[in-house]
Design a protein around this motif. Structure first.
Motif: not given
Length: 479
Positions: A269-271, A464-465, A470-473
């Motif tokens: 999901v991107t900005v 990205l938002p 943060n979730i991806i990391k």
């Protein structure tokens, strides 16, 4: 000798799995002295328990069989529903809870210490006399896999496709036997269990559009993957799950709702995705002020978008689902390639306003004749189905290599004759530009961001938002 197990049978060069007859399934259950439970069926006859009575030895399995058809009797036993309906998931759960409680209360386990209990129930509306509504129902089972153990649940929703009450009743009875059999003999493999719900049934007879597994035996089951399995195997045209990851019934979710749907790969999901969502919703509510209290936003992924090199990558799907759920979004997975099909599907459940939010490039696909060669009326039929409910399409601009911004005003279809159709819908204000966007974001594409993540490049977070990055990391997604 008849086979009770799902034997592997050689058929030419292909190994196929033998399907036990329905009578074999019920007989196997009846002959198991430890499986014991109740049947409660409302709305289509006692079709499931009938199979158990007929196969012999049913006294070993059936503690109780009942059908509270009268609404007053039903309310007296299971209490009333706040919405006054009877064919609901809430009603089904009340039935299962009530019958399980009575069984535990009235049966002495000391007399049969090895028994494992179950409570099977269904609440169903079959086809009406006018044959306008084909009927649907909730079917479920609560069961143990060891004496005094915690209970598991499998709950599913079905849509009938047959046009005859008697046929629907027969279908329901077979499905019920398959579910009970699967609960006891296939619970270690939920996908196999789902697949065998269609033993001796055809997908033209019914559709399973919601299924949820819960309990200790299913603690590792991700119900979103079970939704995906339904669509992949053409048991459902589309399924939905809520932000909490539980599968939800589309009919309930969309009932009397205005709907804004965003289709994409969302990988990740991107900005841009979030900008499209926020600003198309803002404009939609400005144009339709009466929709403020009852608008549902759906993020849709098609099966095509989930395919990777010809195979379905389940972990990749879960990664996308995690991100959308973390953003509080409702997700739909569908088999709909063409946009008119998804609009047709949504319109089954709501007579309110429907809107799409898409990129300018995707709008070109809508007006591409090659997508509709399977329709007798071609693109004219497809556009008629798409726009006949006063559909609104919100367009997010794109940028050419020469930095020209492409929006609805300068978009050119691939066929000058089709351009006339496009201009008509544009002039009718059914094609609307998303007004707020940042030019710098028009160069952001999910597949490029994904490559940056996989290559561990340092700047991918900028696209990205913050919460998504943060979730991806944190969960090491897409790696």
């Amino acid at each position: 000798m008849k086979a009770f197990e799902n034997d592997l049978v050689l058929n030419g060069d292909r190994i196929i799995e033998h399907q036990p007859a329905i009578s074999d399934k019920t007989l196997r259950l009846n002959l198991n002295k430890n499986i014991y439970g109740t049947f409660s069926e409302i709305g289509a006859g006692q079709e499931t328990v009938r199979h158990f009575f007929r196969s012999g030895g049913s006294s070993r399995t059936i503690a109780k069989a009942m059908s509270a058809y009268d609404k007053q009797f039903s309310d007296a036993i299971y209490t009333t529903e706040t919405d006054g309906r009877y064919v609901t998931e809430s009603r089904l759960k009340k039935m299962i809870n009530h019958e399980t409680h009575l069984m535990e209360e009235r049966l002495n386990r000391e007399d049969n210490p090895d028994r494992i209990y179950f409570s099977y129930a269904n609440t169903v509306a079959t086809i009406d006399f006018a044959k306008k509504f084909k009927g649907h129902g909730w079917v479920g089972i609560r069961f143990q896999t060891k004496p005094t153990g915690e209970y598991n649940e499998i709950i599913l929703h079905i849509q009938f496709k047959e046009n005859d009450v008697r046929l629907q009743q027969q279908t329901l009875g077979i499905l019920g036997v398959n579910l009970i059999y699967g609960a006891f003999y296939q619970h270690n493999d939920p996908k196999k269990l789902i697949e065998h719900l269609y033993d001796h049934l055809d997908k033209d007879q019914l559709e399973i559009d919601t299924i949820n597994f819960s309990g200790p035996n299913f603690k590792e089951v991700d119900n979103r993957l079970m939704s995906l399995f339904l669509v992949k195997n053409k048991m459902a045209s589309a399924v939905m799950f809520a932000p909490n990851g539980q599968n939800i019934l589309p009919a309930n979710t969309l009932f009397r709702q205005n709907i804004l749907i965003l289709r994409g790969s969302f990988r990740p999901v991107t900005v841009v995705n979030m900008n499209m969502y926020e600003n198309s919703l803002k404009q939609f509510l400005e144009r339709n002020p009466d929709a403020k209290e009852n608008t549902k936003v759906i993020f849709e992924m098609t099966l095509n978008n989930l395919l990777k090199e010809g195979e379905l990558d389940e972990q990749d799907f879960i990664d996308r689902a995690e991100l959308l759920c973390s953003l509080g979004q409702t997700v739909m997975i569908s088999n709909f390639r063409e946009y008119y099909k998804v609009v047709d599907y949504l319109a089954q459940y709501s007579n309110e306003k429907i809107a799409l939010s898409i990129g300018a490039t995707n709008l070109l696909d809508i007006f591409d004749e090659s997508y509709y060669s399977n329709l007798s009326g071609g693109i004219f039929e497809a556009l008629g189905k798409l726009f006949n409910r006063n559909l609104e399409i919100y367009i997010y601009p794109t940028k050419k290599d020469d930095d020209t911004i492409v929006n609805s005003h300068n978009l050119e279809t691939r066929n000058t004759k089709i351009q006339v159709l496009y201009d008509y819908f544009k002039n009718e204000n059914q094609i609307i530009d998303i007004e707020e966007y940042e030019v710098k974001n028009l160069n952001i594409f999910s597949h490029e961001v994904l490559e940056k993540i996989k290559n561990n490049e340092k700047d991918w977070e900028l696209f990205l938002p913050e919460s998504v990055a943060n979730i991806i990391k944190e969960k090491q997604l897409f790696t």
